[in-house]
Design a protein around this motif. Structure first.
Motif, mmCIF file in Angstrom:
data_model
loop_
_atom_site.group_PDB
_atom_site.id
_atom_site.type_symbol
_atom_site.label_atom_id
_atom_site.label_comp_id
_atom_site.label_asym_id
_atom_site.label_seq_id
_atom_site.Cartn_x
_atom_site.Cartn_y
_atom_site.Cartn_z
ATOM 1 N N GLU A 26 0.828 -1.209 0.000
ATOM 2 C CA GLU A 26 0.000 0.000 0.000
ATOM 3 C C GLU A 26 0.865 1.264 0.000
ATOM 4 O O GLU A 26 0.478 2.288 -0.560
ATOM 5 N N THR A 27 2.024 1.193 0.634
ATOM 6 C CA THR A 27 2.933 2.334 0.654
ATOM 7 C C THR A 27 3.446 2.611 -0.752
ATOM 8 O O THR A 27 3.451 3.762 -1.208
ATOM 9 N N LEU A 28 3.859 1.567 -1.438
ATOM 10 C CA LEU A 28 4.346 1.725 -2.813
ATOM 11 C C LEU A 28 3.235 2.229 -3.728
ATOM 12 O O LEU A 28 3.457 3.116 -4.557
ATOM 13 N N ALA A 29 2.051 1.688 -3.563
ATOM 14 C CA ALA A 29 0.917 2.117 -4.384
ATOM 15 C C ALA A 29 0.569 3.575 -4.099
ATOM 16 O O ALA A 29 0.253 4.332 -5.022
ATOM 17 N N GLY A 30 0.651 3.978 -2.843
ATOM 18 C CA GLY A 30 0.359 5.362 -2.483
ATOM 19 C C GLY A 30 1.358 6.333 -3.072
ATOM 20 O O GLY A 30 0.988 7.416 -3.549
ATOM 21 N N LEU A 31 2.626 5.953 -3.044
ATOM 22 C CA LEU A 31 3.651 6.798 -3.654
ATOM 23 C C LEU A 31 3.414 6.930 -5.147
ATOM 24 O O LEU A 31 3.484 8.039 -5.703
ATOM 25 N N GLN A 32 3.135 5.828 -5.794
ATOM 26 C CA GLN A 32 2.877 5.855 -7.235
ATOM 27 C C GLN A 32 1.671 6.744 -7.546
ATOM 28 O O GLN A 32 1.713 7.557 -8.476
ATOM 29 N N GLU A 33 0.631 6.598 -6.776
ATOM 30 C CA GLU A 33 -0.574 7.397 -7.003
ATOM 31 C C GLU A 33 -0.296 8.887 -6.803
ATOM 32 O O GLU A 33 -0.742 9.729 -7.588
ATOM 33 N N PHE A 34 0.452 9.231 -5.745
ATOM 34 C CA PHE A 34 0.770 10.627 -5.495
ATOM 35 C C PHE A 34 1.511 11.245 -6.683
ATOM 36 O O PHE A 34 1.156 12.313 -7.161
#
Length: 75
Positions: free
Chosen positions: A45-53
């Protein structure tokens, strides 16, 4: 959800504030990279959140303002 900028802020003040947010997220990204390089786990979820940001805020929202509004005025 989109927030409205205070009416008394200049466009460049808004872009500078957004640059600060992007820089903070780059620091977070660097820490995540250090953890991964050290063999430590990082929540997906951290990686996905960074990508989304970076995809939504930095690329579409922030860079869009620069490309559509600021850069044409500078030309």
């Amino acid at each position: 959800m989109r927030t409205r900028e205070p009416a008394n802020q200049t466009a460049t003040a808004v872009l500078l504030r957004e640059h600060d947010a992007i820089l903070r997220m780059l620091h977070v990204t660097e820490e995540v990279a250090r953890r991964l390089e050290a063999g430590r786990s990082v929540a997906p979820e951290t990686l996905a959140g960074l990508q989304e940001f970076f995809r939504l805020f930095a690329d579409r929202c922030h860079h869009g303002k620069e490309e559509d509004l600021l850069f044409p005025l500078l030309e």
